[in-house]
Design a protein around this motif. Structure first.
Motif, PDB file in Angstrom:
ATOM      1  N   GLY A 183       2.422  -2.303   4.131  1.00 45.67           N
ATOM      2  CA  GLY A 183       3.075  -1.488   3.566  1.00 45.67           C
ATOM      3  C   GLY A 183       2.650  -0.312   4.843  1.00 45.67           C
ATOM      4  N   ALA A 197      -2.075   6.547   0.206  1.00 44.51           N
ATOM      5  CA  ALA A 197      -3.586   5.530   0.244  1.00 44.51           C
ATOM      6  C   ALA A 197      -4.404   6.271   0.422  1.00 44.51           C
ATOM      7  N   THR A 202       0.962  -1.153   0.233  1.00 46.04           N
ATOM      8  CA  THR A 202      -0.312  -0.157  -0.102  1.00 46.04           C
ATOM      9  C   THR A 202       1.432   1.324  -0.198  1.00 46.04           C
ATOM     10  N   PRO A 226      -6.151   0.994   2.709  1.00 43.92           N
ATOM     11  CA  PRO A 226      -4.885   0.098   3.090  1.00 43.92           C
ATOM     12  C   PRO A 226      -5.557  -0.540   1.636  1.00 43.92           C
ATOM     13  N   ILE A 227      -4.726  -1.537   1.082  1.00 42.04           N
ATOM     14  CA  ILE A 227      -4.898  -2.948   0.360  1.00 42.04           C
ATOM     15  C   ILE A 227      -4.352  -4.395   0.739  1.00 42.04           C
ATOM     16  N   PHE A 237      -1.981  -7.705   4.499  1.00 43.95           N
ATOM     17  CA  PHE A 237      -0.828  -6.575   4.312  1.00 43.95           C
ATOM     18  C   PHE A 237       0.329  -5.846   4.544  1.00 43.95           C
TER      19      PHE A 237
END
Lengths: 218, 174
Positions: A146, A129, A125, A132-133, A144
């Motif tokens: 990032g 952003a 991520t 969150p991706i 996750f």
């Protein structure tokens, strides 16, 4: 860049595991914290491994996972404090790949990636952003990777004054030395059924390892 | 001469290995990774391991930590609190160090996961757990937690921003 962030935020040294030892200070291998807790779905356990702490917001965009640093959750499920299972995470080309929930081929200090046990991968991520991706891999495992707020809180500056003989007690209220700083996080949510605990409990430790500069054949 | 021999040997080894390993792993040579840092519970290396041993602690496997660092950690505990007797968990210095010196995070796979919530002890570590106050209480608070009241809480009781109710749980970066 990390060193800059440290100076920007404060001149302090050690914390939960932030900059705990000379060899890892300022390195991508520097662990800050490990968390293990029950997920929102209570059939799952969440593993959080944080590294590269005390990032000021101005330094967070440039911070990144390192392709030569292997991050591992080591899990003992039979009470002997030796790893029976590992979850491995390694950065490559904008993603973090995850391997494991298998008995590692090599236990202890020198390990390799369990390439035959790929669990899934997630795009890192980017800083800034909005959301969150999150990715879901094998067996419903969630991933996750990032930058995140550093969840650790502690009046470390006052602790240092006490230990250094410059103060005799904490202040009330105290001041959170970690407020406003970021870390690089790896978060993995795993069904408890994959952990095979012998007595309803596991022991976990987080490790970082560096690729040997001259690859060796096994 | 030594180098020439070394190079020749290296070449032979590489050839032998190439021949035998090729069919299993045609693309990537196997890369090994050497441990650099590790942690189980918060602040163990930071607080209890003395400066010259901090790097060594990070490359000592947990199963031999107690034998390697137990006495050093006990000396650190008594250095921090020379009046240490027992703590809220009823552990004397040897027993307390016996728990701490194997630096792994214990986690329950049934029920609540918390560092310490008054009832459950070392069943995990949740994001909001005030682990520092727990450790300060256990180091400085004496048998009922009331000793050294100026040292048993840093009075920072929560994170600076709220956590998320769902995955990935940690808050957005600042």
């Amino acid at each position: 860049m990390v060193a800059c962030a440290v100076l920007t935020v404060s001149g302090i040294l050690y914390a939960a595991d932030h900059m705990d030892a000379p060899a890892v200070k300022g390195q991508p291998t520097d662990i800050t914290d490990l968390y293990v807790f029950q997920g929102k779905n209570t059939d799952n356990l969440v593993f959080v491994g944080n590294s590269q702490g005390l990032l000021a917001p101005s330094a967070t965009g440039a911070a990144s996972f390192n392709p030569n640093t292997l991050i591992q959750f080591k899990i003992d499920n039979d009470g002997d404090n030796a790893e029976d299972l590992v979850i491995q995470a390694i950065y490559k080309d904008g993603k973090v790949d995850f391997f494991g929930l298998t008995h590692p081929s090599f236990t202890g200090l020198r390990t390799k990636i369990e390439e035959g046990h790929f669990l899934g991968s997630v795009d890192v991520t980017p800083y800034g952003a909005g959301t969150p991706i999150v990715a879901t891999g094998k067996d419903g495992i969630k991933f996750f990777a990032g930058p995140r707020d550093d969840p650790f809180f502690f009046d470390l500056d006052q602790f240092h004054k006490i230990v250094g003989g410059m103060a005799t007690s904490f202040n009330n209220p105290g001041h959170d030395t970690f407020a406003g700083t970021n870390v690089l996080s790896i978060v993995v949510e795993v069904p408890k059924s994959l952990l095979h605990p012998q007595n309803g409990k596991i022991n976990v430790w987080l490790t970082t390892s560096t690729a040997e500069t001259t690859p060796k054949q096994s | 001469m030594k180098n020439v021999l070394k190079n020749a040997l290296f070449g032979l080894t590489a050839l032998a290995c190439f021949a035998s390993c090729h069919k299993h792993n045609p693309v990537t040579p196997e890369v090994f990774y050497d441990e650099a840092d590790q942690m189980g519970r918060p602040a163990i290396n930071t607080v209890f391991i003395k400066a010259p041993d901090k790097d060594k602690f990070n490359v000592t496997i947990p199963s031999v930590m107690a034998a390697t660092f137990g006495s050093e950690m006990k000396s650190s505990l008594l250095g921090l609190n020379p009046g240490y007797t027992t703590n809220l968990l009823g552990l004397n210095a040897d027993q307390f160090i016996g728990v701490l010196s194997t630096d792994v995070l214990n986690a329950a796979t049934t029920g609540p996961t918390t560092f310490y919530d008054g009832t459950h002890v070392l069943t995990g570590r949740a994001l909001a757990d005030d682990v520092i106050d727990v450790e300060l209480h256990l180091v400085f608070g004496g048998p009922d937690g009331s000793a050294n009241p100026g040292l048993t809480s840093d009075h920072v009781d929560a994170n600076d921003v709220p956590f998320l109710p769902e995955f990935p749980y940690l808050a957005q970066p600042h």
